[in-house]
Write an enzyme that holds these catalytic residues in place. Structure first.
Site, PDB file in Angstrom:
ATOM      1  N   SER A 106      11.562  62.771  26.953  1.00  0.00           N
ATOM      2  CA  SER A 106      12.256  61.495  27.164  1.00  0.00           C
ATOM      3  C   SER A 106      11.418  60.542  28.021  1.00  0.00           C
ATOM      4  O   SER A 106      10.663  60.983  28.889  1.00  0.00           O
ATOM      5  CB  SER A 106      13.585  61.772  27.873  1.00  0.00           C
ATOM      6  OG  SER A 106      14.135  60.587  28.412  1.00  0.00           O
ATOM      7  N   TYR A 129      12.279  54.509  25.435  1.00  0.00           N
ATOM      8  CA  TYR A 129      13.287  53.511  25.798  1.00  0.00           C
ATOM      9  C   TYR A 129      12.522  52.251  26.153  1.00  0.00           C
ATOM     10  O   TYR A 129      11.503  52.326  26.861  1.00  0.00           O
ATOM     11  CB  TYR A 129      14.049  53.940  27.056  1.00  0.00           C
ATOM     12  CG  TYR A 129      15.218  54.872  26.857  1.00  0.00           C
ATOM     13  CD1 TYR A 129      16.091  54.719  25.789  1.00  0.00           C
ATOM     14  CD2 TYR A 129      15.477  55.872  27.785  1.00  0.00           C
ATOM     15  CE1 TYR A 129      17.187  55.564  25.645  1.00  0.00           C
ATOM     16  CE2 TYR A 129      16.572  56.722  27.646  1.00  0.00           C
ATOM     17  CZ  TYR A 129      17.417  56.557  26.573  1.00  0.00           C
ATOM     18  OH  TYR A 129      18.504  57.385  26.437  1.00  0.00           O
ATOM     19  N   THR A 154      14.646  55.196  20.636  1.00  0.00           N
ATOM     20  CA  THR A 154      16.111  55.312  20.728  1.00  0.00           C
ATOM     21  C   THR A 154      16.721  53.915  20.791  1.00  0.00           C
ATOM     22  O   THR A 154      16.346  53.108  21.642  1.00  0.00           O
ATOM     23  CB  THR A 154      16.507  56.139  21.970  1.00  0.00           C
ATOM     24  OG1 THR A 154      15.946  57.440  21.825  1.00  0.00           O
ATOM     25  CG2 THR A 154      18.013  56.260  22.098  1.00  0.00           C
ATOM     26  N   LYS A 248      16.007  56.621  16.463  1.00  0.00           N
ATOM     27  CA  LYS A 248      17.102  57.544  16.809  1.00  0.00           C
ATOM     28  C   LYS A 248      18.341  56.782  17.257  1.00  0.00           C
ATOM     29  O   LYS A 248      18.236  55.874  18.088  1.00  0.00           O
ATOM     30  CB  LYS A 248      16.644  58.473  17.938  1.00  0.00           C
ATOM     31  CG  LYS A 248      17.737  59.359  18.541  1.00  0.00           C
ATOM     32  CD  LYS A 248      17.143  60.373  19.506  1.00  0.00           C
ATOM     33  CE  LYS A 248      18.192  61.264  20.130  1.00  0.00           C
ATOM     34  NZ  LYS A 248      18.933  60.619  21.228  1.00  0.00           N
ATOM     35  N   HIS A 272      24.271  59.991  20.238  1.00  0.00           N
ATOM     36  CA  HIS A 272      23.776  60.270  21.587  1.00  0.00           C
ATOM     37  C   HIS A 272      24.627  61.356  22.250  1.00  0.00           C
ATOM     38  O   HIS A 272      24.883  61.346  23.450  1.00  0.00           O
ATOM     39  CB  HIS A 272      23.816  58.978  22.415  1.00  0.00           C
ATOM     40  CG  HIS A 272      22.711  58.825  23.424  1.00  0.00           C
ATOM     41  ND1 HIS A 272      21.660  57.960  23.253  1.00  0.00           N
ATOM     42  CD2 HIS A 272      22.496  59.414  24.633  1.00  0.00           C
ATOM     43  CE1 HIS A 272      20.863  58.025  24.313  1.00  0.00           C
ATOM     44  NE2 HIS A 272      21.343  58.901  25.153  1.00  0.00           N
TER      45      HIS A 272
HETATM   46  C1  LIG Z   1      21.890  65.131  29.771  1.00  0.00           C
HETATM   47  C2  LIG Z   1      21.466  64.329  28.569  1.00  0.00           C
HETATM   48  C3  LIG Z   1      20.467  63.360  28.710  1.00  0.00           C
HETATM   49  C4  LIG Z   1      20.049  62.634  27.588  1.00  0.00           C
HETATM   50  N1  LIG Z   1      19.010  61.745  27.724  1.00  0.00           N
HETATM   51  C5  LIG Z   1      18.527  61.126  26.620  1.00  0.00           C
HETATM   52  C6  LIG Z   1      17.350  60.327  26.704  1.00  0.00           C
HETATM   53  O1  LIG Z   1      16.741  60.190  27.761  1.00  0.00           O
HETATM   54  N2  LIG Z   1      16.915  59.728  25.570  1.00  0.00           N
HETATM   55  C7  LIG Z   1      17.566  59.874  24.360  1.00  0.00           C
HETATM   56  O2  LIG Z   1      17.133  59.302  23.351  1.00  0.00           O
HETATM   57  N3  LIG Z   1      18.668  60.634  24.260  1.00  0.00           N
HETATM   58  C8  LIG Z   1      19.149  61.275  25.348  1.00  0.00           C
HETATM   59  N4  LIG Z   1      20.235  62.100  25.223  1.00  0.00           N
HETATM   60  C9  LIG Z   1      20.834  62.329  23.891  1.00  0.00           C
HETATM   61  C10 LIG Z   1      20.143  63.508  23.175  1.00  0.00           C
HETATM   62  O3  LIG Z   1      18.839  63.154  22.766  1.00  0.00           O
HETATM   63  C11 LIG Z   1      20.902  63.943  21.926  1.00  0.00           C
HETATM   64  O4  LIG Z   1      21.102  62.829  21.083  1.00  0.00           O
HETATM   65  C12 LIG Z   1      22.254  64.591  22.247  1.00  0.00           C
HETATM   66  O5  LIG Z   1      22.161  65.392  23.399  1.00  0.00           O
HETATM   67  C13 LIG Z   1      22.719  65.426  21.068  1.00  0.00           C
HETATM   68  O6  LIG Z   1      23.968  65.968  21.297  1.00  0.00           O
HETATM   69  P1  LIG Z   1      24.214  67.462  21.863  1.00  0.00           P
HETATM   70  O7  LIG Z   1      23.932  67.407  23.317  1.00  0.00           O
HETATM   71  O8  LIG Z   1      25.661  67.683  21.562  1.00  0.00           O
HETATM   72  O9  LIG Z   1      23.283  68.390  21.115  1.00  0.00           O
HETATM   73  C14 LIG Z   1      20.677  62.834  26.328  1.00  0.00           C
HETATM   74  C15 LIG Z   1      21.684  63.797  26.216  1.00  0.00           C
HETATM   75  C16 LIG Z   1      22.074  64.546  27.310  1.00  0.00           C
HETATM   76  C17 LIG Z   1      23.127  65.601  27.140  1.00  0.00           C
END
Ligand SMILES: Cc1cc2nc3c(=O)[nH]c(=O)nc-3n(C[C@H](O)[C@H](O)[C@H](O)COP(=O)(O)O)c2cc1C
Length: 380
Positions: A106, A129, A154, A248, A272
């Site tokens: 990330s 981002y 994203t 994404k 997300h």
């Molecule tokens: C704690 C956390 C932090 C996240 N940070 C980002 C991020 O920095 N960039 C991003 O594109 N998605 C981020 N996401 C979304 C994840 O990339 C992903 O889309 C999502 O976790 C998928 O769902 P799941 O947790 O049910 O597998 C984050 C998700 C979580 C749980």
């Protein structure tokens, strides 16, 4: 101790982490409707087995742009991985490398692009981002120089989602410790020893002389992206990044078609993990509509079982991303915990294949296992 499923890793992570850390990991936005919907949608999908096939040998590998992934899983980009384990990003990258699957770093990581590249020899993807365009350009150039193979832009964070658990825990920037938080931390000595004693992990990609704008760090911490970023900017990004580019966070197939027409290579259908727009549909429900898109599709949000992954492939995905499932493993067992969670998902995929009567992960064109919209079985 043996954990039987992802939910058991989740419960163990809840015990090991201070409340504000677990809530940040586990929570969604507003009423957490999208978060719950992600699970409900997977559970509602049924698959009908086709039996008396020889399934003594099974294969769950998939093709991704000419490369063979041993299993259809990519580790999703997640910010602040250093909150669960010291050097969390590096541990995740090494786990992915051991399993032969890609890891997505990330923008909001706690280990830098360069340090993760140095520490892992696996396939690395970088998630972007855009807080400000100049800095985004610098990140893209750094990811290129560090040999990341894919860039994942994203696009579902024009603003941060309203994470009420974080607000309740005062886990908002600037972070200030309250007595309750300190008491909570003291009740989690393992976490305090591994993570807490070093203080709040920094946003490593921003800790560089190149960041001249002091507002950039604050914007990233509060997930305040450049809301003016649009299709023209995507075109510019396409021109700058010569390797595979993914977008994404799409949920409408027409947006995916437009992105592919601009030269994007693949898209990630995602809400997300229910952390942004709380009225968004579950990506797995939106996925069949992406059959009009002539490009590989990744889906994420709510994957907790191998059978969820079999469903996703049957509905048209080329692979899935997993977010929280990998993070529960990280919190519980570090690098080895991540490997164990993903191997567990792999065994569940394998068993689901055997019970469904399929040697390979089937594509939607076969229509053999999923009922169509009216509940009838499709033709073979
Ligand atoms: C704690 C956390 C932090 C996240 N940070 C980002 C991020 O920095 N960039 C991003 O594109 N998605 C981020 N996401 C979304 C994840 O990339 C992903 O889309 C999502 O976790 C998928 O769902 P799941 O947790 O049910 O597998 C984050 C998700 C979580 C749980």
């Amino acid at each position: 101790m043996t954990f039987l499923n992802v939910e058991e890793y989740r419960r163990k992570a809840r015990r090991l982490l201070p409340r504000f850390v677990f809530d940040y990991l586990d929570g969604g936005s507003e009423d957490e409707v999208a978060l719950k919907e992600n699970r409900r949608a997977f559970e509602a999908i049924k698959m009908t087995p086709r039996l008396l096939n020889n399934v003594s040998v099974r294969d769950q590998s998939v093709e991704w742009f000419g490369q063979r992934l041993p299993m259809p899983i990519v580790i999703a980009p997640t910010g602040l991985n250093g909150l669960y384990r010291r050097d969390g990003d590096i541990l995740l990258a090494r786990a992915a490398s051991r399993l032969g699957i890609p890891f997505t770093l990330s923008t909001a990581s706690n280990n830098s692009i360069e340090d993760v590249a140095k520490a892992s020899n696996g396939d690395l993807w970088f998630q972007l981002y855009v807080m400000n365009r100049d800095f985004a350009d610098q990140l893209v150039d750094r990811a290129l120089a560090a040999d990341f193979s894919h860039l994942v832009l994203t696009v579902d964070v024009a603003m941060g989602g309203k994470r009420e658990r974080d607000e309740r825990n005062n886990f908002v920037m600037p972070f200030r410790f309250r007595p309750r938080t300190i008491a909570d931390i003291l009740c989690h000595p393992r976490w305090l020893w591994d993570v807490g004693r070093y203080g709040a992990p920094s946003m490593a990609n921003l800790a560089t002389d190149m960041v001249t704008d002091p507002n950039t760090q604050a914007a990233l911490l509060s997930r305040k992206m450049d809301a003016s970023f649009d299709w023209d900017d995507l075109k510019r990004l396409r021109d700058r990044w010569p390797r595979r580019l993914l977008v994404k966070g799409l949920l409408h197939p027409d947006d995916a078609k437009r992105a592919i027409a601009l030269g994007v290579d693949a898209v990630v259908v995602s809400n997300h993990g229910g952390r942004q727009l709380d009225i968004a549909p579950a990506p797995i429900d939106a996925l069949p509509r992406f059959s009009i898109v002539n490009a590989p599709i990744i889906v994420d949000s709510g994957i907790r079982r191998g059978s969820d992954i079999v469903k996703a492939i049957s509905l048209g995905a080329s692979a899935v991303m997993i977010g929280r499932a990998a993070l529960f493993g990280l919190a519980v067992g570090g690098e080895q915990g991540v490997v164990e969670v993903i191997e567990l998902l792999g065994r569940e995929i394998d068993r689901t294949q055997a019970l469904l009567g399929t040697r390979e992960l089937v594509r939607p064109t076969s229509g053999a296992f999923l009922p169509d919209a009216r509940g009838a079985l499709g033709a073979d």
